[in-house]
Enzyme design. Structure first.
Site, mmCIF file in Angstrom:
data_model
loop_
_atom_site.group_PDB
_atom_site.id
_atom_site.type_symbol
_atom_site.label_atom_id
_atom_site.label_comp_id
_atom_site.label_asym_id
_atom_site.label_seq_id
_atom_site.Cartn_x
_atom_site.Cartn_y
_atom_site.Cartn_z
ATOM 1 C CG HIS A 1 67.577 -6.463 53.209
ATOM 2 N ND1 HIS A 1 67.829 -7.589 53.841
ATOM 3 C CD2 HIS A 1 67.766 -6.520 51.854
ATOM 4 C CE1 HIS A 1 68.231 -8.488 53.055
ATOM 5 N NE2 HIS A 1 68.291 -8.147 51.875
ATOM 6 C CG HIS B 1 73.826 -6.750 46.514
ATOM 7 N ND1 HIS B 1 72.710 -6.062 46.621
ATOM 8 C CD2 HIS B 1 74.067 -7.857 46.955
ATOM 9 C CE1 HIS B 1 72.058 -6.777 47.473
ATOM 10 N NE2 HIS B 1 72.876 -7.700 47.678
#
Length: 306
Positions: free
Chosen positions: A79, A265
Site C-alpha cells: 500500500h 501478490h
C-alpha cells in the site's frame, strides 16, 4: 524534461502492524537521485537495509514482503508502494522499527496524505521509465497477469469471487493511469477479508492487527463494516491498488498495459521477475518534454529542484 522526485523533508507516522498487531513507527526521508526506494529496519542493531527490488520479494502470503539473505524482513509494503508509485516518487529511504509497514486504514490514502502534506520535490536528473516493447505473461491455473506495449499506463483487471456481496459489485475495471485518477479512484480502496478466514489466520499469527478500522470484513453474505464501502467497486479497486504497489518493485514506473485475471501478490511478483529476465521485452526511457510523457503525474505544487 520529466524529473525524478523525492519528498521535500522527513515525515513520520505511527500505526499498527496488520499481522503482528504491534505499534510501528514509519519514517520517510528524502534520497538523492538514482537511489530508488530503500527500506531500513531501525529496530535492529546495526540497522539493516533491504533494497526494494523484485528478487528480494520472498514472501507473498497475505501481503508482499521483502526478505534479505539473513531472513530479515519488511512485510506489507504494497500500500505504501502504491502511494509512492501513484505520486511518482522515485527516491526515498523508508525506515520502520518493526518487521512490517503499518496498515493504517487498509488503503494507500493515509500514505498519499502523508507524502502530499510534507511535499514532493523534483530533482535534477531525468525520471526513468520502463517501456514495455513485447508482451510478457505469467499464469497459474486460471489466474494470469500480462504486460503489453501501450503508450501510457493502463490497467485492465478482473476478479472473480464467489461471494454475493462481491458478485453484486463491478468485478472488472479498465483505467488509464494518472496521479489524479489514482488518488481519486483507487487510493482509498481498502483491503478486504472474510470472517471465515480470521480464525485460521490468527492461529498462524497473521492478521493479529486486523479490524474493521483497517479492512472491509465480510461474512457469508454481506459487508459487516457499519459504514459500508467507500466505492461500489472497492474490491476490484483494492486489487488494482495492490498491483500498483507490487509492480513498483520493478524500480521505475511502467509504460505499458497491465492486464490481469484473479492475480495476487505472488503472480504480480512473478510477472515483474519475468519482465526483468526478458530483457528484449522492455527498455529504459526518459522524456525531454512533459507533453511527450505518456504517464501523467500531477506536477507537485511549488516544486523546487534539488
Amino acid at each position: 524534461m520529466i524529473f525524478q522526485r523525492t519528498v521535500k523533508e522527513m515525515v513520520k507516522t505511527t500505526g499498527v502492524g496488520l499481522h503482528s498487531g504491534n505499534k510501528v513507527t514509519l519514517t520517510i526521508k528524502p534520497a538523492p537521485v538514482n537511489t530508488g526506494i530503500k527500506l531500513v529496519r531501525t529496530d535492529l542493531s546495526p540497522a539493516v537495509e533491504i533494497p526494494a527490488v523484485a528478487d528480494q520479494v520472498r514472501e507473498t502470503t497475505m501481503c508482499t514482503a521483502l526478505v534479505n539473505d539473513d531472513g530479515v524482513r519488511i512485510s506489507t509494503i504494497e500500500h505504501l508502494f502504491a502511494a509512492l508509485a501513484g505520486l511518482g516518487i522515485d527516491n526515498a529511504v523508508i525506515e520502520v522499527d518493526a518487521p512490517e509497514i503499518p496498515i493504517m486504514d487498509g488503503s494507500a490514502s493515509p500514505f498519499v496524505f502523508l507524502l502530499q502534506s510534507v511535499g514532493i520535490q523534483e530533482q535534477s536528473a531525468a525520471k526513468k521509465y520502463i517501456k514495455i516493447t513485447k508482451p510478457i505473461r505469467v499464469e497459474d491455473g486460471d489466474k494470469w497477469a500480462e504486460l503489453k506495449p501501450f503508450k501510457g499506463f493502463r490497467v485492465d483487471f478482473a476478479i472473480d469471487f464467489n461471494h454475493p456481496e462481491i458478485a453484486r459489485s463491478q468485478q472488472h475495471m479498465v483505467m488509464d493511469f494518472s496521479s489524479s485518477a489514482f488518488i481519486k479512484d483507487i487510493s482509498r480502496a481498502r483491503t478486504f477479508g472474510f470472517m471465515r478466514d480470521i480464525e485460521y489466520l490468527r492461529a498462524n499469527n497473521l492478521a493479529l492487527g486486523g479490524s474493521m478500522e483497517n479492512a472491509v470484513v465480510l461474512d457469508e453474505y454481506r459487508v459487516l463494516n457499519p459504514d459500508g464501502l467507500r466505492y461500489e467497486d472497492e474490491f476490484v479497486k483494492h486489487k488494482i491498488l495492490d498491483a500498483f504497489g507490487d509492480l513498483y518493485v520493478a524500480g521505475h514506473a511502467i509504460v505499458g498495459e497491465f492486464c490481469a485475471f484473479k492475480t495476487g501478490h505472488a503472480l504480480n511478483n512473478q510477472l515483474v521477475r519475468a519482465m526483468l529476465a526478458q530483457q528484449d521485452a522492455w527498455e529504459i526511457v526518459s522524456f525531454e518534454k512533459e507533453a511527450d510523457a505518456p504517464v501523467s503525474f500531477s506536477v507537485p505544487a511549488g516544486a523546487v529542484f534539488a
